[in-house]
Design an enzyme around this catalytic site. Structure first.
Site: not given
Lengths: 344, 344
Positions: B269, B280, B311
């Site tokens: 993060y 997210h 991601k």
């Protein structure tokens, strides 16, 4: 309430039985009293329902050798989710082998004779035998003590992809076989290979070609042995395992194609009518020798990916390690284990 | 047109140069004539632009030792996608090392001095050195001759997750450290650990605890060494590598948490303000020794999964193999390589 640890059991009396077993499903009744496993006793300590065990509070008891932190994480998580569950000890539950907890359906308990899940607890850093999977839920406790549940199930694979294909000829080129003038059915209906261009030529993978040659549907210089030999050159034993699984899938009416883009051996189509109208592939298959030991992280990766692409992850275990002894491929010596994420 | 193979070059004259180089970007001009690489000549044969090379038609030429089927699959695929490209041979392109093809932007060619991709071709069964990645596109040809493109890039990692945390005490319990009375910032702002229950206790993973102890923010019996020792007991050298990467991520202002559910070491993060409003996570990080060799299938699996959960997959290579010599963790000896799917 202050209780006493006796070996690997916490003994408690009639009053505890009423409070903990009768109303909330903790422990095992013994002569009207109750035995608690250390993990259950730890949970009661954690909740403040009992004050101490042999003078230890929750913190001290969790830190003692009596309780596994990993078991506690799973026990607590399942209680938090509203389940009653019993440690799978001999004499405490039927069929204790292969499980750590027997979990009852929500609203049910040990007195109801119904089981929702048989849970096997492992830490992220433990490994698990492939053959131990099937018929249990793996509860994996990761390094941050979060629990991931993986439902494992032995299953059969079947489909209706069984288009007939006339025999054809191919040429072994490096790690593929090219059929320069194949029958249209080869690709269009039976979904073997890939079209090389617009002129009808089809290239087969080595595993497709080896299968077709063994079935007498493909002639190639040196025969099936030449294709299998090339496969072993570039993949070793793994080629025999993959060919055995490919053969069993085709025999079950399922069309396997490469699972490379998903990091798997195969993706499968159960009901191919034509290569043009394929529909969705249902399974991702990873081929493994039966003596494989899984790293939980690898399992999590495979299962998560399969879920994300709306497929089911299936591990095909080849019992004999794929020695190519010739009786591979009948599917009798294969085990199929489906693994899916579970949110209890 | 009939051409001749001379060593590893197909020589052709002025007319071929006009037809193939000037108008479609094949080959390399030499003294007004043109040299074609075998893969280019194979493509011209395949298209019917030339009839034969030393008497060989497409089928015979592809089957000869002159052409790699894997290179041909990629060359054809990129041509089919509308690109001009040049084999990365010394003297044919600038900076040929580490690439097999130099691909020009759509609408451009070898005369334009612009490069879209440097492509490195590998077969599904080849392995690739981790250190060879970065600054190139891997074109992986799978067993069915389909091509998967993976863009690899060296990159930096940075963020603004840098909440200060007061020091606290913890207790080493098995494979975790429990802080029974931590400051609220530990979890709430800085996002270390997991809450054990509702009473404020936080459990840290071994890697989190080792980092905090080394930073002087966590006291534990035996100090940081006890935590690192436990980590090595259960993970071996891998623990040192993971700790070095964890430390570098925290130093870069990124909060790492376990990537277990994604089969990775960490998810990260970049801009944590509080554990309640996390947003997210952007990266999945897999920690590897720098001498790692990738199986393309494993790469495909990681990258596909990361893409599916929005991601980016990043491989953290620890140069010294993570020997825990004490200078790990400053991040200077780490390389970050991002790998993403590419549709050229």
């Amino acid at each position: 309430m202050e209780l006493t640890l006796d070996g690997d059991v916490v003994r408690a009396g009639y009053e505890a039985r009423e409070r903990f077993y009768d109303s909330r499903g903790y422990g095992k009744v013994r002569n009207g009293d109750i035995d608690l496993s250390p993990v259950e006793a730890a949970h009661l300590l954690y909740r403040g329902d009992i004050e101490s065990i042999d003078g230890m509070d929750f913190r001290a008891f969790l830190g003692s050798a009596a309780v596994s932190e990993v078991d506690f994480a799973v026990y607590k998580d399942l209680r938090d989710r509203g389940f009653y569950l019993t440690p799978a000890r001999e004499g405490w539950v039927d069929d204790a082998a292969g499980a750590d907890f027997v979990v009852y359906p929500r609203g049910k308990g040990p007195w109801d004779n119904e089981v929702a899940y048989r849970v096997r607890v492992i830490g992220e850093r433990d490994t698990v035998d492939a053959t131990a999977l099937g018929g249990c839920v793996l509860a994996v406790v990761d390094e941050e003590s979060e629990v991931t549940y993986l439902d494992t199930d032995r299953r059969e694979v079947s489909g209706t992809s069984d288009a007939a294909v006339p025999a054809t000829a191919g040429e072994l080129l490096g790690e593929r076989v090219v059929c320069w003038e194949p029958p249209a059915e080869l690709y269009d209906q039976a979904f073997y290979g890939q079209q090389l261009g617009d002129d009808g030529a089809v290239q087969l993978s080595l595993v497709e070609a080896a299968y077709l040659a063994q079935e007498g549907l493909l002639t190639v210089d040196g025969g099936a042995d030449a294709v299998v030999g090339r496969g072993r050159e570039v993949e070793g034993d793994r080629f025999d395992r993959r060919l055995a699984v490919y053969t069993a899938l085709r025999a079950s009416g399922v069309a396997p194609k490469t699972g490379f883009k998903f990091g798997a051996d195969f993706r499968t189509y159960a009901d191919v009518e034509s290569a043009e109208n394929l529909g969705h592939s249902e399974l991702l298959v990873r081929v493994l020798p039966a003596d494989h030991r899984f790293e939980p992280r690898d399992l999590a990766l495979d299962v998560r990916l399969a879920h994300g692409v709306r497929k089911t992850m299936v591990f095909a275990l080849t019992a004999d390690g794929g020695d190519g002894s010739g009786d591979s491929g009948n599917g009798n010596d294969l085990e199929w284990i489906a693994v899916e994420r579970l949110t209890p």
